[in-house]
Write a protein that holds these residues in place. Structure first.
Motif, short mmCIF file in Angstrom:
data_model
loop_
_atom_site.label_atom_id
_atom_site.label_comp_id
_atom_site.label_asym_id
_atom_site.label_seq_id
_atom_site.Cartn_x
_atom_site.Cartn_y
_atom_site.Cartn_z
N SER A 154 -5.55 -9.92 -5.62
CA SER A 154 -5.98 -9.32 -6.88
C SER A 154 -5.08 -8.12 -7.16
N THR A 155 -5.14 -7.62 -8.38
CA THR A 155 -4.34 -6.43 -8.68
C THR A 155 -5.03 -5.20 -8.12
N ARG A 156 -4.28 -4.13 -8.02
CA ARG A 156 -4.86 -2.89 -7.53
C ARG A 156 -6.01 -2.45 -8.44
N GLN A 157 -5.82 -2.66 -9.73
CA GLN A 157 -6.88 -2.28 -10.67
C GLN A 157 -8.16 -3.06 -10.40
N GLU A 190 -10.22 1.98 0.83
CA GLU A 190 -9.12 2.21 1.77
C GLU A 190 -7.98 1.24 1.52
N LEU A 191 -8.32 -0.02 1.27
CA LEU A 191 -7.30 -1.03 1.02
C LEU A 191 -6.56 -0.73 -0.29
N ALA A 192 -7.32 -0.38 -1.33
CA ALA A 192 -6.69 -0.11 -2.62
C ALA A 192 -5.75 1.09 -2.52
N ASP A 193 -6.20 2.13 -1.83
CA ASP A 193 -5.37 3.32 -1.68
C ASP A 193 -4.07 3.02 -0.96
N SER A 194 -4.16 2.27 0.13
CA SER A 194 -3.00 2.15 1.02
C SER A 194 -2.21 0.86 0.85
N TRP A 195 -2.83 -0.17 0.26
CA TRP A 195 -2.09 -1.43 0.08
C TRP A 195 -1.96 -1.83 -1.38
N GLY A 196 -2.75 -1.20 -2.25
CA GLY A 196 -2.70 -1.59 -3.66
C GLY A 196 -3.51 -2.84 -3.91
N GLY A 197 -2.87 -3.86 -4.45
CA GLY A 197 -3.56 -5.12 -4.71
C GLY A 197 -3.73 -5.92 -3.44
N VAL A 198 -4.95 -6.39 -3.19
CA VAL A 198 -5.23 -7.18 -1.98
C VAL A 198 -6.21 -8.29 -2.37
N PRO A 199 -6.39 -9.29 -1.48
CA PRO A 199 -7.42 -10.30 -1.78
C PRO A 199 -8.81 -9.67 -1.80
N ILE A 200 -9.58 -10.03 -2.82
CA ILE A 200 -10.98 -9.57 -2.86
C ILE A 200 -11.85 -10.73 -2.39
#
Lengths: 1014, 494
Positions: free
Chosen positions: B156-159, B130-140
């Motif tokens: 982190s990067t979205r990838q 959900e985070l990757a879809d809607s925010w892209g890169g986020v802290p993991i």
């Protein structure tokens, strides 16, 4: 030498009430020959003729009278110097003249000459540095007491000590009503003001430090009445009060219908849906059927009875009293009753002294339930005038909205009247002491106390019908029962000795106090009948839920104090206290809190001796550190959240997770306070003044500081973060004078206070939202600002036409008739970055003015109380002037914008409010300053010679009086009442201070009473 | 002087010291990770307003507080956005999943250990997806968090986030049982099949067509799932967890308790935004949504329209959103119907999309046809002679002009672009108000055209800004409170 003895007899009476005084010492001057007056104040003494009689009694001016004749009646005058008054300072007392800390006091007489239902009301405005604001006008409602400002983000309530027993401040045994406000209980509600001998308030660190970790927010020491020497004296008090409250002008049916229709029109919508108010299109329906406010606010009636018996001799004294207070409130579903009884007695046997002070009281408090009192008013304001309150055809007799009425609000009067929500609280506070004088000046004292609170409550909702879709199909009942026990043991050793000019008073002590709380509750959603209100009558198919909760804390302390003075000229007090508290982890469990204060009595110095008009001049300075432990009992421990439930297989299953992060490093919150004070007494003790200046820094504030969301916890951990400073000036002045038979006293007090949040955790502001948790930010706790400051947009008139909208910075949803908000950062778009601090709810000045007169038995007094420099967010207007929802509004919206030039302050009416005209802004922020005639009293005390003609003089004194409270208020505030207390917490730590949700206003009260002594 | 007098242990709550000992503890722990799905800001309410409310499937969503309001206007900012609390809620799920993974791993072996770890990985994967879809890169964040004076979680990067999602779903796929292996009281738990499907979805969103195809084929080959006969069975309480269901957010309750707006995640009820149902009842797409999109009147507009719009109570107005909604008389604002997040028809349409994009258009048509065929069967239009005369696939524009002759059931004109449009259309009407539209529009690059609104004067307002609104803003509080982030980490345009 020829000596001629004469026998003289007579009666000693007091000048203020003409009552005889027992135990007065009468001594033949220069001899050991003396006597003491009996219970009726009579004496007989044989002395040399022409001898001088020295007549003395504590608290009265000593007189020297020439012995002459055979009958000599003596009238003693009260000593008004006040300097010899004793101030209770915690684990002992001091003469006022020796006090070096910041202490203010009020006597019980001042409280009872002005009868008020609770001590909180009686103290309001009387003392500098003490701010008391009622959170609700409902009887028994919560009160916020602040000594020297909002010291912390957590709990800013002071410590209450009754006859040496620190009582449980936040009685938490109550189960708050669903959706209701948090703190509604009042720790003082169980106390009968008639029982109070004196109240002493320790404001600064050097005086409160003796209470260590519990003194950071100040200490209120309540001493109850002790018996006086003399024959039994009966006192009977009774009063009857009538109350009513202010109302707000709301729209009548026609204006209401026009407004709603206009809202739909402006939104481009037709009223054509069953959920919409289609009835309003039918003129025959648009008829006033209810004045909801009128139906809601009643005239309240209060009865109060009090009786006291006291007396004593040189070996024992006693005071016994009983009281009954009943207030049936100005709003439905509310009411308050208090039964109280108290016994104090003291016994002396050689070197031993014993005594006890116990009181027991029971309060029965009926409270409105529906979302608690504050929003009940809001709901009342919004109900359609076209919908009737009552409908006899419905079970329960109340009416609800029907199809076409366009709203689904439940009838709040019906809910309040039908629901029976009662909190019954039995409270016992008592202590038992024994004192032994080991050698002269060295006393050991053991004090054992108990504060026990037994609460049970119930909420019964009967079966009823308001309308289709609004009904309670089955009666439901919640019952709960809780006990709170707080035993106290104190051992103190006191040594008092004067070495020539050196006067020494030493105290060491060991104390411990525990608190245990447990509560059990049960709820059934289906009872068999409206008439049988016990859980036993639950239906077989009822869902019954039960819950239980326990809480415990303990505190153990060592304390020491030294009072020293040289020639009563140079004064020193030092305190030290070491506290251990269960609320902290082992590593941080103990805290040491030192303090000292010094005083210099300049009036004792030679260079001021010549100035006879100066009776006393004293300069004081104090410094001290105090702790605060008012956090949840297991705050540092890691615990698990056991209700993280989820549904599997169609049934709810339990889930457990860690709720917050444990913080083993949690430590005391510390308050460092500096105080400088000046006491001045002039003109034969007629003028008294006290000035204080203080700086109070609260450090390592314990709070739940906001964290970035990625931490992912449900409940923020308690951490030590932040620093708040309060600094202020306090002035107290009084003048006593007389002219012939007229005696008068004028007094005034004022407190100037500045509050600032100096630093805050990792820097994220704490935010409080309005109107609810998901609403926008209204209040913040932010570095550099006063605590709980208001935050929002700045309005700039109303867009009169499309050209103005186009010319302005991009403002989403704006159209002509909407409010123009200022583009603070000039980025040509109105958004969250354009919000600023708008004001703050902390008053700059709180003050009180008192004038009292008595003339030949007639007494008259006026008491004004006020605050200056305070902002109130009039949240009620959010709804009353919102014009976004299909609800009733106040008449303020009659001035709404309806076309170019029609208004520049009240926007257009439009369903949904696309411009969000109601967003937090200065629009509903109002100046909350007020000056209120809190009290006006006229009384008459019958003269003694009149009384003596009745019943063989059985009645010793008789006073009748009438008073009125809250009858005059000078304010620009447009809500019900500018007295807005601290509300419930919404965000982590931001109190809804100064936010008016529609609080039950303070009633205007008219009261008449009688006080009799036998 | 240390003493027992000052040693008080919380009698109300179990402490972490005594937890994570038994299998029962582990089950209780993993249940709490599911509980976040019901959070007020996720499926209980927030998702309704954001993932349905921000799309062209609603008109004006009305005022639900400023936080949602700004999102409907696309004027949300890092300070003010309902998405901020969705962010917080998703990380709550991650925090709890991390607790389970880190603590249960340390426990001695027990029967359900791998399953529980699989569930926790599945859910952590779900939250990160959900985070990757809607925010892209986020802290993991994968470790347990300790209280501190500084929190340092760099972005982190979205990838990298998708990589983490894939790793979690792969773990779940191998360690979770099949749906059919769960007994009655475990129905609703994550399954191997669901993990496969979500893994496929994350591949699809990354345009990894081949890997996505493999995942969806795995689901189909498992034989665990099939479409229900009646489309409407996917939206009612009586037919929850049916053969078409891969993963649904479970709700229950008898509807008697008063609805409260508390932010807990243990609510049993799904919030129905009933006050905001005027969403679909007004606005420029009103006629389009109901009268064109679902097909011509002579077809009865089919079972999908009937399951999406209908009457509330007996008010005679058949234009209400009724999907997932079962009105109860006590409180119409709540429903206990499970929200289906992954249905088999979604797997089929995602499979079709991957095939089509992978150059396998004929195979894609077969899959779409399976989904549409249910509609034909249910509509009584099973006989091809009833529908083969419709030879053209009408454009959306033609439909809005009132030309309903081209009900898009017909599947000729089978080039890749044509089928892409069919799939897009099918996804819209198949999953209307199922929280998918916003993400679909964004990943297809169609959001700019779709997310516009007409103002009172009929002027078109562009809501969606390309280069900005593909992602939600990282919350302002996250950037100022997380030492690992700087303002430069904010998503573009905010």
């Amino acid at each position: 030498q020829v000596s001629k003895k004469i026998s003289i007899s007579g009666q000693v009476t007091a000048s203020e009430d003409g009552l005889p005084i027992a135990g007065v010492n009468i001594l033949e001057n220069g001899t050991n020959n003396g006597t003491v007056t009996d219970f009726d104040g009579n004496y007989t003494i044989t002395v040399e003729s022409n001898a001088q009689l020295v007549v003395s009694y504590l608290g009265y001016k000593t007189q020297t009278i020439k012995a002459s004749g055979s009958t000599l009646n003596i009238v003693l005058e009260a000593d008004i110097t006040a300097l010899d008054d004793v101030v209770v300072v915690g684990y002992g007392s001091q003469r006022k003249k020796d006090v070096t800390g910041a202490v203010v006091s009020i006597s019980g007489d001042e409280l009872t000459s002005n009868p008020l239902p609770g001590i909180d009301q009686a103290l309001q405005g009387k003392l500098s540095g003490v701010t008391i604001i009622n959170n609700s006008g409902e009887p028994g409602g919560g009160v916020s007491v602040r000594i020297r400002g909002e010291g912390t983000i957590g709990n800013s309530d002071p410590l209450y000590v009754i006859d040496g027993v620190p009582i449980v401040n936040n009685v938490n045994s109550e189960i708050p009503v669903a959706g209701g406000s948090g703190k509604v209980s009042n720790p003082l509600a169980n106390l009968n003001p008639n029982d109070i001998e004196s109240i002493d308030i320790l404001k600064d660190a050097s005086s409160a430090a003796i209470y260590g970790v519990r003194g950071a927010n100040g200490v209120i020491i309540i001493t109850t009445k002790k018996g006086k020497k003399g024959a039994p004296q009966f006192t009977f008090d009774n009063y009857l009060a009538i109350q009513n409250v202010k109302t707000i002008d709301l729209l009548k049916a026609r204006d209401y219908a026009d407004l709603i229709i206009e809202m739909f029109d402006n939104a481009g919508e037709a009223i054509d849906d069953v959920t919409e108010p289609t009835n309003l299109l039918d003129d025959s329906f648009v008829v006033d059927r209810a004045d909801w406010q009128k139906e809601f606010f009643k005239t309240g009636i209060t009865h109060n009875y009090n009786i006291n018996i006291s007396g004593g001799n040189e070996f024992a004294d006693y005071s016994l009293s009983g009281g009954y207070h009943k207030d049936n409130a100005t709003t439905p579903g509310a009411g308050f009753k208090r039964y109280s009884t108290r016994l104090n007695s003291n016994f002396k046997l050689g070197k031993f002294k014993f005594g006890e002070a116990v009181f027991f009281s029971r309060t029965v408090n009926r409270r409105s339930t529906f979302q608690a009192a504050r929003s009940q008013i809001r709901i009342i304001n919004r109900h359609a005038p076209t919908v009737a309150v009552y409908n006899p055809a419905n079970e329960g007799g109340f009416n609800g909205p029907g199809e076409g009425d366009g709203y689904n609000r439940w009838n709040p009067i019906g809910l309040a009247e039908l629901t029976d929500n009662v909190v019954r609280r039995n409270r016992f506070v008592g202590n038992l002491y024994g004192e032994y004088e080991i050698v002269k000046g060295l006393k050991y004292r053991l004090n054992v106390g108990l504060d026990a609170v037994f609460t049970n409550g119930s909420t019964f909702i009967p079966r009823y019908v308001f309308s289709e879709g609004q009904s309670q199909e089955d009666p439901s009942l919640r019952e709960y029962s809780a006990e709170e026990l707080s035993p106290l043991i104190e051992n103190t050793l006191n040594f008092q000795k004067d070495f020539g000019n050196h006067n020494l008073d030493l105290l060491v002590g060991f104390t411990q106090q525990e608190y245990k709380f447990s509560r059990f509750s049960a709820f059934s959603n289906m009872l068999q009948s409206n008439n049988l209100q016990t859980l036993n009558t639950s239906s077989a198919s009822a869902q019954i839920s039960i819950a239980g909760f326990d809480d415990e804390w303990a505190i153990r302390s060592l304390l020491g104090r030294v009072n020293y003075n040289y020639k009563e000229k140079y004064l020193f007090t030092g305190n030290i206290r070491r506290d251990g508290s269960s609320r902290f982890s082992e590593a941080n469990r103990y805290g040491v809190f030192p303090s000292f204060s010094v005083g210099w009595v300049l009036s004792e110095e030679k260079f001021l001796n010549d100035h006879k008009f100066i009776n006393n001049l004293k300069l004081r300075f104090g410094w001290g550190e105090l702790g605060n432990q008012e956090i949840p009992p297991y705050g540092f421990q890691s615990s698990l959240f056991t209700s993280a439930n989820y549904v599997f297989g169609g049934n709810l299953q339990s889930g457990i997770t860690q709720n917050t992060l444990a913080n083993e490093n949690l430590k005391w919150e510390t308050t460092v306070q500096k105080n400088i004070g000046l006491d001045l007494t002039l003109f034969d003790y007629r003028l008294n003044m006290t000035l204080e200046y203080f700086i109070k820094d609260t450090e390592d504030i314990i709070l739940r500081a906001p964290l970035p969301g990625s931490i992912g916890i449900t409940e923020l951990p308690l951490i030590n973060a932040g620093n708040i400073q309060n600094r202020g000036l306090e002035i107290l002045a009084s003048y006593k004078g007389s002219a012939g038979d007229l005696n008068y006293e004028l007094s005034a007090n004022a407190s100037f206070l500045k509050n600032e949040v100096k630093s805050l955790g990792i820097g994220l502001p704490l935010e409080g939202r309005f109107p609810d948790d998901s609403g926008p930010v209204l209040a913040v706790i932010r570095e550099g600002e006063a605590i709980n400051s208001f935050f929002g947009h700045v309005t700039d008139g109303i867009f009169q036409n499309q050209a103005e909208v186009d010319a302005h910075a991009s403002q989403s949803g704006a159209a002509p008739g909407d409010i123009r908000f200022k583009d603070i950062n000039n980025d040509n778009v109105i958004n969250a970055d354009d919000r600023v601090i708008l004001g703050d709810p902390n008053p700059d000045i709180t003050y009180g003015l008192n004038a009292s007169f008595d003339y030949k038995g007639v007494d008259f007094s006026l008491f004004f109380q006020g605050v200056e420099g305070v902002d109130i967010y009039n949240g009620l207007r959010f709804w009353n002037e919102g014009m976004a929802e299909m609800k009733n509004h106040s008449t303020a919206v009659l001035n709404r914008w309806t076309g170019e030039g029609t208004s520049n302050s009240v926007p257009r009416a439009i369903l949904g409010d696309p411009n969000f005209n109601r967003r937090p802004s200065d629009r509903f922020l109002e100046d909350g300053s007020y000056l209120r005639l809190k009290n006006i009293i006229l009384g008459y005390s019958f003269q003694k010679n009149t009384l003596s003609k009745f019943a063989d003089g059985f009645i010793k004194s008789l006073r009748i009086y009438a008073s009125a409270q809250n009858i005059l208020t000078f304010t620009n505030y447009t809500g019900y009442d500018p007295e807005i207390g601290t509300g419930f917490n919404q965000g982590p730590g931001v109190a809804n201070q100064g936010v008016d949700y529609g609080i039950v206003p303070q009633p205007k009260t008219f009261l008449t009473g009688i006080q009799i002594k036998f | 002087c240390n003493d027992d007098f000052l040693e008080k242990i919380n009698p109300n709550e179990i402490t972490t010291d005594t937890f994570y000992q038994t299998e029962e503890d582990a089950i209780l722990a993993v249940n709490s990770v599911y509980a976040v799905l019901q959070h007020y800001d996720l499926f209980k309410q927030g998702y309704w307003f954001i993932y349905n409310g921000m799309t062209d499937d609603v008109g004006w969503a009305g005022w639900d507080g400023e936080l949602s309001n700004v999102m409907f206007n696309f004027s949300h900012s890092p300070i003010l956005a309902r998405s901020n609390s969705i962010w917080d809620a998703l990380y709550k799920g991650i925090f709890r999943a991390n607790l389970v993974i880190n603590n249960v791993e340390k426990m001695e072996d027990f029967d359900l250990k791998q399953r529980i770890l699989g569930e926790a990985h599945f859910l952590r994967g779900w939250y990160y997806l959900e985070l990757a879809d809607s925010w892209g890169g986020v802290p993991i964040i994968l470790d347990e968090i300790q209280v501190s004076n500084e929190y340092n979680f760099p972005k982190s990067t979205r990838q990298q986030v998708y990589d983490q999602v894939e790793a979690d779903f792969k773990f779940a796929e191998t360690n979770l049982p099949l749906k059919s292996a769960y007994g009655g009281s475990d129905v609703g738990r994550a399954t191997s099949g669901a993990a496969s499907a979500y893994l496929g979805r994350s591949y699809l969103y990354q345009k990894k067509w081949g890997e996505a195809i493999m995942q969806f084929e795995k689901v189909i080959a498992s034989g665990e799932y099939q479409l229900t006969d009646n489309y409407a069975d996917n939206f009612s309480a009586a037919t929850e967890n049916n053969s078409e269901s891969l993963f649904e957010v479970q709700f229950s309750g008898d509807g008697t308790a008063l609805w409260s707006d508390d932010a807990t995640e243990s609510a049993e009820h799904n919030f129905i935004p009933v006050q905001y149902f005027r969403w679909a009842e007004t606005g420029p797409m009103f006629n389009f949504l109901r009268n064109a999109l679902f097909g011509p009147p002579w077809a009865g507009r089919g079972p999908r329209r009937a399951a999406t719009f209908g009457s509330r109570w007996d008010d005679g107005n058949y234009n209400r959103i009724i999907k997932f909604v079962e009105f109860n008389t006590n409180d119409f604002r709540k429903s206990d119907v499970n929200l289906r997040d992954m249905r088999y028809s979604d797997v089929l349409l995602m499979y079709a999309e991957a095939l089509n994009e992978n150059g396998q258009t004929p195979e894609a048509i077969t899959q779409v046809d399976i989904v549409i065929d249910r509609v034909r069967q249910e509509s009584g239009l099973a006989n091809p002679s009833d529908w083969t005369d419709i030879t053209e696939l009408k454009t959306v524009e033609q439909l809005t002009q009132g030309d309903h002759s081209g009900w898009p059931l017909y599947l000729t004109g089978t080039d890749q672009e044509g089928i892409r449009n069919v799939i897009k259309h099918q996804r819209r009407i198949e999953f209307m108000y199922e929280f998918k539209r916003l993400k679909d529009l964004i990943r297809w690059g169609d959001a700019e055209d779709a997310l516009v609104r007409e103002d009172d004067e009929g002027n078109e307002i562009q809501l969606f800004q390309v280069g900005k609104h593909e992602l939600f803003p990282i919350p302002d509080v996250e950037i100022s409170g997380n030492a690992g982030l700087t303002p430069a980490d904010q998503n573009p345009g905010y």
